[in-house]
Enzyme design. Structure first.
Site, PDB file in Angstrom:
ATOM      1  CB  ALA A 177      -0.937   0.004   1.208  1.00  0.00           C
ATOM      2  CG  ASP A 178       3.774   4.230   1.944  1.00  0.00           C
ATOM      3  OD1 ASP A 178       3.814   4.953   0.938  1.00  0.00           O
ATOM      4  OD2 ASP A 178       4.295   4.555   3.033  1.00  0.00           O
TER       5      ASP A 178
END
Length: 245
Positions: A177-178
């Protein structure tokens, strides 16, 4: 479905995967003040999630406290809405890490998580095994930029290996997600690892993975030196990514 062991002490839950359930998990291990008093902390790192580097006997660990980012952080920087233990941040991250580790992908070994329920909210922490001697892709490339011993061939090899490794994750539907230049680590053997799988998930489609790659590219453009390096390195990464693992 990944099985996780749970031990409850009142409104506090300790979570651990079976592969590491032999560790003695207690509240002390999640307490930076206690760890510091015992001289067990070797360093710290700051970011969205505060992190402490711990040496416990002969093992190096990382303790991370979950923090919020963006607009929600204005209201509470580390409290999350309680919607059940299985949907808490540590439960989900430990589940993803356990699955990826079982598949032989280069992620930190998951050790344990803690969830402290507070009526309708909770705070949380996670412990993973530290990757000894590793530094971020950003630090590796900047060291080269400022005259470290890495030659151009070594830098090019790291760009290519990073592309291959990310592709290996995407091939099994894993979504980070990052994904950014600080969450990609290079160890002493120049092996590439992906860390910090908070909000990561499996079974992601191509569109989500494409956005993840765009996020990584943006993280390189935020620093002038990295952007200069990436102009040559990014095409190598993408070429290797396109060919697959």
């Amino acid at each position: 479905m990944v099985h996780l062991d749970v031990r409850a002490q009142g409104a506090t839950y300790f979570i651990s995967p079976p592969i590491t359930s032999s560790h003695e998990v207690s509240s002390k291990l999640f307490n930076p003040q206690w760890l510091e008093a015992q001289a067990l902390i070797e360093g710290t790192a700051q970011g969205r999630a505060a992190a402490w580097f711990i040496r416990l006997k002969d093992e190096q660990l990382v303790l991370r406290h979950y923090r919020r980012g963006g607009l929600p952080a204005r209201f509470s920087n580390d409290r999350f809405l309680w919607i059940g233990l299985r949907r808490s941040r540590p439960w989900r991250e430990l589940s993803v890490l356990s699955r990826l580790h079982a598949l032989g992908l280069p992620v930190p070994v998951p050790i344990a998580g803690r969830v402290q329920k507070k009526t309708v909210s909770y705070t949380a922490d996670i412990i993973t095994r530290r990757i000894p001697g590793a530094r971020s892709l950003a630090d590796f490339m900047l060291a080269s930029y400022f005259g470290d011993t890495h030659d151009q061939n070594a830098r090019d090899d790291i760009w290519r290996e990073t592309g291959r490794v990310i592709r290996a994750f995407h091939a099994i539907g894993a979504h980070h997600a990052d994904l950014n230049v600080r969450n990609i680590l290079i160890d002493e053997q120049r092996k590439v690892w992906l860390i910090d799988w908070d909000r990561g998930r499996l079974n992601a489609g191509a569109a989500i993975q494409s956005r993840s790659m765009a996020r990584l590219r943006r993280s390189l453009s935020r620093e002038a030196e990295l952007e200069s390096i990436a102009r040559q390195g990014w095409p190598l990464l993408m070429s290797a990514y396109s060919r697959g693992p």
